[in-house]
Design a protein around this motif. Sequence first.
Motif, short mmCIF file in Angstrom:
data_model
loop_
_atom_site.label_atom_id
_atom_site.label_comp_id
_atom_site.label_asym_id
_atom_site.label_seq_id
_atom_site.Cartn_x
_atom_site.Cartn_y
_atom_site.Cartn_z
N LEU A 158 45.16 -84.49 4.90
CA LEU A 158 44.53 -83.35 5.56
C LEU A 158 45.21 -82.03 5.20
CD1 LEU A 158 43.87 -85.03 9.01
CD2 LEU A 158 42.18 -84.46 7.26
N GLY A 159 46.49 -82.09 4.83
CA GLY A 159 47.19 -80.91 4.31
C GLY A 159 47.29 -79.74 5.28
N ASP A 160 47.39 -80.02 6.56
CA ASP A 160 47.43 -78.96 7.57
C ASP A 160 48.89 -78.65 7.92
OD1 ASP A 160 47.45 -77.74 10.29
OD2 ASP A 160 45.28 -78.10 10.17
N ASP A 161 49.23 -77.38 7.93
CA ASP A 161 50.61 -76.96 8.18
C ASP A 161 51.11 -77.36 9.56
OD1 ASP A 161 52.90 -75.45 7.06
OD2 ASP A 161 52.55 -74.20 8.84
N ARG A 162 50.23 -77.59 10.52
CA ARG A 162 50.65 -78.00 11.86
C ARG A 162 51.38 -79.35 11.84
NH1 ARG A 162 45.06 -77.79 14.91
NH2 ARG A 162 44.45 -78.54 12.84
N ILE A 187 51.12 -80.45 1.64
CA ILE A 187 50.81 -79.34 2.57
C ILE A 187 51.19 -78.04 1.89
CG2 ILE A 187 51.37 -78.28 4.78
CD1 ILE A 187 51.94 -81.11 5.84
N PRO A 188 50.23 -77.15 1.72
CA PRO A 188 50.53 -75.86 1.06
C PRO A 188 51.57 -75.06 1.84
CG PRO A 188 48.16 -76.14 1.37
CD PRO A 188 48.84 -77.25 2.13
N ARG A 189 52.46 -74.42 1.11
CA ARG A 189 53.48 -73.57 1.74
C ARG A 189 52.84 -72.30 2.26
NH1 ARG A 189 58.15 -75.61 3.26
NH2 ARG A 189 58.93 -77.09 1.75
N GLN A 190 53.25 -71.90 3.46
CA GLN A 190 52.78 -70.64 4.03
C GLN A 190 53.56 -69.50 3.41
OE1 GLN A 190 50.21 -70.37 6.28
NE2 GLN A 190 49.94 -72.56 6.01
N ARG A 191 52.92 -68.39 3.14
CA ARG A 191 53.62 -67.23 2.55
C ARG A 191 53.71 -66.12 3.54
NH1 ARG A 191 52.10 -67.27 -3.71
NH2 ARG A 191 52.12 -69.49 -3.86
#
Length: 191
Positions: A158-162, A187-191
Amino acid sequence: MDEELRALTERLRRESGGAALYERLAGTPDHDELAGVLTESGRPLWAREVAAFRLGLVGDRRAFEALVLFLNHRDPPRCASAAYALARLGDPRTARAAATLATNELRVAYALHPVRLLVELRAPESVPALITTLRRRLTPHDPYRRVALACVEGLGALGDDRARAVLNEALAHPALAEAAVHALARIPRQR
């Protein structure tokens, strides 16, 4: 023929003992007849499953309640078939029902297929339910590692940062660590 449908067909044909009713339900184009099987008393479990599965595949929402019951059944093949049909049913209640089953601690032994269904649905309920279920599995000596692993893998898909915090907690559990590393990498890194 789809592999899931083939497996269901073979299993239920054996279960029915090759009954004429099985052959009729497996082949009928009459959705009302199938729906009737779900509400008539005295019908065998295999007949209800055939009817619910077939109705689910064509998006007939009369199958919803029966499919949810099968999703929470003690027999894993029934759960798998129900999850498959529910994913194709298109009923907006499905994600909420799967989330309820996945997070029910009294039925956690049967949570594997609801967890997998939530991942497939990618609904708003999916990530919170998987986080809740996984967090509960991170206790010492928890016997439901397959459910925990499905949550870890699902959260990665799902790749959700939560999910980052609970996946980091999963790193401390040897049975989950490798899957948690892979899930975190998705999970993509938040910028």
